[in-house]
Design a protein around this motif. Structure first.
Motif, PDB file in Angstrom:
ATOM      1  N   LEU A  85       0.864  -1.177   0.000  1.00  0.00           N
ATOM      2  CA  LEU A  85       0.000   0.000   0.000  1.00  0.00           C
ATOM      3  C   LEU A  85       0.897   1.222   0.000  1.00  0.00           C
ATOM      4  CD1 LEU A  85      -2.813  -0.678   2.636  1.00  0.00           C
ATOM      5  CD2 LEU A  85      -3.138  -0.220   0.218  1.00  0.00           C
ATOM      6  N   ARG A  86       0.607   2.164  -0.846  1.00  0.00           N
ATOM      7  CA  ARG A  86       1.335   3.420  -0.814  1.00  0.00           C
ATOM      8  C   ARG A  86       0.365   4.577  -1.050  1.00  0.00           C
ATOM      9  NH1 ARG A  86       3.291   5.624  -5.810  1.00  0.00           N
ATOM     10  NH2 ARG A  86       2.677   4.413  -7.638  1.00  0.00           N
ATOM     11  N   GLU A  87       0.805   5.747  -0.672  1.00  0.00           N
ATOM     12  CA  GLU A  87      -0.011   6.939  -0.816  1.00  0.00           C
ATOM     13  C   GLU A  87       0.721   7.931  -1.703  1.00  0.00           C
ATOM     14  OE1 GLU A  87      -2.540   8.979   2.505  1.00  0.00           O
ATOM     15  OE2 GLU A  87      -0.601   9.959   2.443  1.00  0.00           O
ATOM     16  N   LYS A  88       0.021   8.484  -2.651  1.00  0.00           N
ATOM     17  CA  LYS A  88       0.611   9.413  -3.601  1.00  0.00           C
ATOM     18  C   LYS A  88      -0.285  10.631  -3.733  1.00  0.00           C
ATOM     19  CE  LYS A  88       1.848   9.758  -8.522  1.00  0.00           C
ATOM     20  NZ  LYS A  88       1.845   9.035  -9.808  1.00  0.00           N
ATOM     21  N   THR A  89       0.296  11.810  -3.671  1.00  0.00           N
ATOM     22  CA  THR A  89      -0.461  13.043  -3.849  1.00  0.00           C
ATOM     23  C   THR A  89      -0.318  13.522  -5.286  1.00  0.00           C
ATOM     24  OG1 THR A  89      -0.136  13.683  -1.545  1.00  0.00           O
ATOM     25  CG2 THR A  89      -0.772  15.419  -3.069  1.00  0.00           C
ATOM     26  N   GLU A  90      -1.452  13.713  -5.932  1.00  0.00           N
ATOM     27  CA  GLU A  90      -1.461  14.146  -7.325  1.00  0.00           C
ATOM     28  C   GLU A  90      -2.589  15.135  -7.526  1.00  0.00           C
ATOM     29  OE1 GLU A  90      -0.569  11.868 -11.465  1.00  0.00           O
ATOM     30  OE2 GLU A  90      -2.200  11.059 -10.260  1.00  0.00           O
ATOM     31  N   ASN A  91      -2.265  16.306  -8.083  1.00  0.00           N
ATOM     32  CA  ASN A  91      -3.253  17.371  -8.291  1.00  0.00           C
ATOM     33  C   ASN A  91      -3.968  17.730  -6.994  1.00  0.00           C
ATOM     34  OD1 ASN A  91      -2.704  17.410 -11.096  1.00  0.00           O
ATOM     35  ND2 ASN A  91      -4.127  15.706 -11.421  1.00  0.00           N
ATOM     36  N   ASN A  92      -3.166  17.838  -5.915  1.00  0.00           N
ATOM     37  CA  ASN A  92      -3.664  18.207  -4.581  1.00  0.00           C
ATOM     38  C   ASN A  92      -4.653  17.196  -4.016  1.00  0.00           C
ATOM     39  OD1 ASN A  92      -2.161  20.636  -4.463  1.00  0.00           O
ATOM     40  ND2 ASN A  92      -3.704  21.648  -5.755  1.00  0.00           N
ATOM     41  N   SER A  93      -4.636  15.978  -4.528  1.00  0.00           N
ATOM     42  CA  SER A  93      -5.521  14.927  -4.045  1.00  0.00           C
ATOM     43  C   SER A  93      -4.696  13.713  -3.657  1.00  0.00           C
ATOM     44  CB  SER A  93      -6.536  14.538  -5.116  1.00  0.00           C
ATOM     45  OG  SER A  93      -7.371  13.488  -4.663  1.00  0.00           O
ATOM     46  N   LYS A  94      -5.030  13.085  -2.502  1.00  0.00           N
ATOM     47  CA  LYS A  94      -4.322  11.897  -2.057  1.00  0.00           C
ATOM     48  C   LYS A  94      -4.912  10.655  -2.710  1.00  0.00           C
ATOM     49  CE  LYS A  94      -2.753  13.520   2.469  1.00  0.00           C
ATOM     50  NZ  LYS A  94      -2.820  13.288   3.935  1.00  0.00           N
ATOM     51  N   ASN A  95      -4.060   9.870  -3.337  1.00  0.00           N
ATOM     52  CA  ASN A  95      -4.477   8.616  -3.941  1.00  0.00           C
ATOM     53  C   ASN A  95      -3.953   7.449  -3.117  1.00  0.00           C
ATOM     54  OD1 ASN A  95      -5.550  10.086  -6.030  1.00  0.00           O
ATOM     55  ND2 ASN A  95      -3.774   9.826  -7.354  1.00  0.00           N
ATOM     56  N   LEU A  96      -4.803   6.486  -2.883  1.00  0.00           N
ATOM     57  CA  LEU A  96      -4.393   5.251  -2.226  1.00  0.00           C
ATOM     58  C   LEU A  96      -4.148   4.215  -3.303  1.00  0.00           C
ATOM     59  CD1 LEU A  96      -4.011   3.601   0.384  1.00  0.00           C
ATOM     60  CD2 LEU A  96      -6.439   3.040   0.262  1.00  0.00           C
ATOM     61  N   ILE A  97      -2.973   3.570  -3.249  1.00  0.00           N
ATOM     62  CA  ILE A  97      -2.595   2.636  -4.304  1.00  0.00           C
ATOM     63  C   ILE A  97      -2.289   1.279  -3.691  1.00  0.00           C
ATOM     64  CG2 ILE A  97      -0.939   2.138  -6.132  1.00  0.00           C
ATOM     65  CD1 ILE A  97      -0.486   5.186  -6.338  1.00  0.00           C
ATOM     66  N   LEU A  98      -2.958   0.249  -4.195  1.00  0.00           N
ATOM     67  CA  LEU A  98      -2.698  -1.131  -3.796  1.00  0.00           C
ATOM     68  C   LEU A  98      -1.948  -1.826  -4.918  1.00  0.00           C
ATOM     69  CD1 LEU A  98      -3.029  -3.751  -2.151  1.00  0.00           C
ATOM     70  CD2 LEU A  98      -5.287  -4.020  -3.197  1.00  0.00           C
ATOM     71  N   GLY A  99      -0.733  -2.277  -4.619  1.00  0.00           N
ATOM     72  CA  GLY A  99       0.035  -3.053  -5.582  1.00  0.00           C
ATOM     73  C   GLY A  99      -0.090  -4.519  -5.249  1.00  0.00           C
ATOM     74  N   ASN A 100      -0.594  -5.300  -6.203  1.00  0.00           N
ATOM     75  CA  ASN A 100      -0.837  -6.720  -5.961  1.00  0.00           C
ATOM     76  C   ASN A 100      -0.811  -7.463  -7.285  1.00  0.00           C
ATOM     77  OD1 ASN A 100      -3.383  -8.924  -5.626  1.00  0.00           O
ATOM     78  ND2 ASN A 100      -1.824  -8.967  -4.037  1.00  0.00           N
ATOM     79  N   GLU A 101      -0.135  -8.618  -7.318  1.00  0.00           N
ATOM     80  CA  GLU A 101      -0.029  -9.449  -8.517  1.00  0.00           C
ATOM     81  C   GLU A 101       0.472  -8.639  -9.704  1.00  0.00           C
ATOM     82  OE1 GLU A 101      -3.751 -11.442  -9.040  1.00  0.00           O
ATOM     83  OE2 GLU A 101      -3.354 -12.874  -7.420  1.00  0.00           O
ATOM     84  N   ASN A 102       1.542  -7.857  -9.457  1.00  0.00           N
ATOM     85  CA  ASN A 102       2.229  -7.080 -10.496  1.00  0.00           C
ATOM     86  C   ASN A 102       1.352  -6.017 -11.160  1.00  0.00           C
ATOM     87  OD1 ASN A 102       4.744  -8.473 -10.257  1.00  0.00           O
ATOM     88  ND2 ASN A 102       3.836 -10.185 -11.376  1.00  0.00           N
ATOM     89  N   THR A 103       0.305  -5.610 -10.461  1.00  0.00           N
ATOM     90  CA  THR A 103      -0.576  -4.560 -10.973  1.00  0.00           C
ATOM     91  C   THR A 103      -0.843  -3.541  -9.873  1.00  0.00           C
ATOM     92  OG1 THR A 103      -1.676  -6.110 -12.472  1.00  0.00           O
ATOM     93  CG2 THR A 103      -2.838  -4.063 -11.999  1.00  0.00           C
ATOM     94  N   GLU A 104      -0.865  -2.278 -10.235  1.00  0.00           N
ATOM     95  CA  GLU A 104      -1.231  -1.231  -9.283  1.00  0.00           C
ATOM     96  C   GLU A 104      -2.692  -0.845  -9.492  1.00  0.00           C
ATOM     97  OE1 GLU A 104       1.309   2.187  -8.985  1.00  0.00           O
ATOM     98  OE2 GLU A 104       2.401   1.163  -7.379  1.00  0.00           O
ATOM     99  N   ASN A 105      -3.447  -0.844  -8.406  1.00  0.00           N
ATOM    100  CA  ASN A 105      -4.836  -0.415  -8.407  1.00  0.00           C
ATOM    101  C   ASN A 105      -4.906   0.940  -7.720  1.00  0.00           C
ATOM    102  OD1 ASN A 105      -6.258  -3.138  -9.231  1.00  0.00           O
ATOM    103  ND2 ASN A 105      -4.754  -3.652  -7.663  1.00  0.00           N
ATOM    104  N   VAL A 106      -5.282   1.967  -8.468  1.00  0.00           N
ATOM    105  CA  VAL A 106      -5.298   3.330  -7.968  1.00  0.00           C
ATOM    106  C   VAL A 106      -6.715   3.712  -7.574  1.00  0.00           C
ATOM    107  CG1 VAL A 106      -4.717   5.733  -8.444  1.00  0.00           C
ATOM    108  CG2 VAL A 106      -3.380   3.893  -9.501  1.00  0.00           C
ATOM    109  N   ILE A 107      -6.905   3.986  -6.287  1.00  0.00           N
ATOM    110  CA  ILE A 107      -8.199   4.418  -5.770  1.00  0.00           C
ATOM    111  C   ILE A 107      -8.097   5.931  -5.594  1.00  0.00           C
ATOM    112  CG2 ILE A 107      -9.894   4.110  -3.925  1.00  0.00           C
ATOM    113  CD1 ILE A 107      -8.512   1.423  -3.337  1.00  0.00           C
ATOM    114  N   ASP A 108      -8.681   6.694  -6.489  1.00  0.00           N
ATOM    115  CA  ASP A 108      -8.350   8.116  -6.559  1.00  0.00           C
ATOM    116  C   ASP A 108      -9.534   9.058  -6.353  1.00  0.00           C
ATOM    117  OD1 ASP A 108      -8.119   8.342 -10.216  1.00  0.00           O
ATOM    118  OD2 ASP A 108      -9.715   7.661  -8.895  1.00  0.00           O
ATOM    119  N   ASP A 109     -10.645   8.564  -5.844  1.00  0.00           N
ATOM    120  CA  ASP A 109     -11.814   9.423  -5.680  1.00  0.00           C
ATOM    121  C   ASP A 109     -11.943  10.036  -4.299  1.00  0.00           C
ATOM    122  OD1 ASP A 109     -12.648   9.336  -8.199  1.00  0.00           O
ATOM    123  OD2 ASP A 109     -14.489   8.214  -7.869  1.00  0.00           O
ATOM    124  N   TRP A 110     -11.056   9.667  -3.372  1.00  0.00           N
ATOM    125  CA  TRP A 110     -11.202  10.141  -2.001  1.00  0.00           C
ATOM    126  C   TRP A 110     -10.039  11.027  -1.609  1.00  0.00           C
ATOM    127  CZ3 TRP A 110     -12.117   4.989  -3.362  1.00  0.00           C
ATOM    128  CH2 TRP A 110     -13.469   4.658  -3.436  1.00  0.00           C
TER     129      TRP A 110
END
Length: 344
Positions: A85-110
């Protein structure tokens, strides 16, 4: 950063009675977000921020870095499953990212992601998203189907008093909306069944930690008396550990020893050791201040790590409580702002 905080008996949210999925809130576009290699991260690795740059320091004593400039904060790394799990700030919004099975899933609505919990198998995330002030929704994102769903429950969950027991079960403290039943509950994410584990008849729970088959929790009654207890899930037995703890920011359990970052009754906030029913202060005036919100961690040698500073929180160091002799020393080689990476 390591998301572990002191909690209070303030009910924040009613979990929805409806179960739904939000596929449009999750992205797994490999061209947009590339799976990261965190295989060198171990217990005791940290995030380090200074002069506008984020680095992951793998070995504090040798000052070995993963890279010179990370694009976000690594929250949790599951070495066995190679997920994170990592957190990335993009366009003043915090994105939660789950990396699993060689794929990143970006949850970016919150915009406000709190107290995220990665499941033991590393493919699910349990977290809260804030809708309005003091109003949050708790739910699970499952990378296997790219869906988010809310818990099907009418329990009012207090603060961030929740966590995974296993990959399909969540434990939390709360109050039933209609019956006012107050206790610790077990929720099965596959069947959506909820079970009362422990009825709290007097007072409320201020802190909860799941340690294997035991739940360590701090209760406060209506007169302000505090009890630190252990509840055995297998036999439903409760053991009182101490009456001397006032509040807890974080704990680490090592066999029959419990390290507590918090406040002793009639004392100051510090790092304590609870052993054989006795509470012993471990840190005095070195450093002058402990960053309580950053929690504690253990390294590969079993030493307890904490973050502190003397004059300014922008000039922190990582300190080590040496397991062999109980001495405290600075482990980091440079000042800045640190946070622990939770590893499992």
């Amino acid at each position: 950063m390591k998301i572990k905080k002191a909690t209070y008996p303030l009910v924040l949210a009613v979990l929805s009675l409806n179960l739904y999925s939000c596929d449009n809130n999750v992205k797994s576009d490999k061209n947009k977000s590339v799976f990261k290699d965190y295989s060198k991260v171990v217990q005791g690795s940290v995030n380090y921020y200074n002069n506008g740059k984020m680095q992951i320091i793998l070995d504090l004593e040798k000052n070995i870095k993963l890279s010179d400039n990370e694009e976000g904060t690594l929250i949790n790394y599951n070495k066995k499953e190679n997920s994170y799990l990592r957190e990335k700030t993009e366009n003043n919004s915090k994105n939660l990212i789950l990396g699993n099975e060689n794929t990143e899933n970006v949850i970016d609505d919150w915009k406000d992601i709190k107290d995220v919990k990665l499941s033991p198998s590393g493919n699910k995330v349990f977290y809260s998203k804030e809708i309005k002030e003091n109003n949050v929704t708790l739910g699970i994102f499952d990378s296997s189907n790219k869906k988010f769903k809310e818990l099907k429950s009418n329990t009012l969950i207090s603060g961030n008093n929740y966590g995974w027991l296993d990959n399909d079960s969540i434990i939390y403290y709360g109050v039933k909306a209609e019956s006012k039943l107050n206790g610790i509950f077990l929720y099965n994410t596959k069947t959506n069944n909820e079970k009362l584990l422990l009825d709290i008849k007097k007072g409320a729970i201020e802190y909860i930690s799941i340690e294997g088959n035991k739940i360590i929790y701090l209760t406060s009654d209506f007169d302000g008396n505090k009890l630190l207890n252990s509840f055995d899930i297998d036999n439903s037995k409760v053991q009182v550990l101490t009456t001397e703890v006032q509040n807890i920011n974080d704990i680490i359990v090592l066999e029959d020893k419990i390290f507590i970052l918090g406040k002793k009754k009639d004392g100051l906030s510090s790092l304590y050791l609870l052993s054989d029913g006795k509470l012993k202060k471990l840190v005095y005036d070195f450093p002058k201040n402990i960053d309580l919100e950053k929690g504690i961690e253990k390294d590969l040698e079993g030493n307890i790590l904490f973050i502190g500073y003397d004059d300014s929180s922008s000039k922190e160091d990582v300190y080590e409580l040496v397991s062999v002799d109980g001495t405290v020393k600075i482990k980091s080689k440079k000042t800045g702002q640190y946070s622990f990476i939770e590893t499992n």
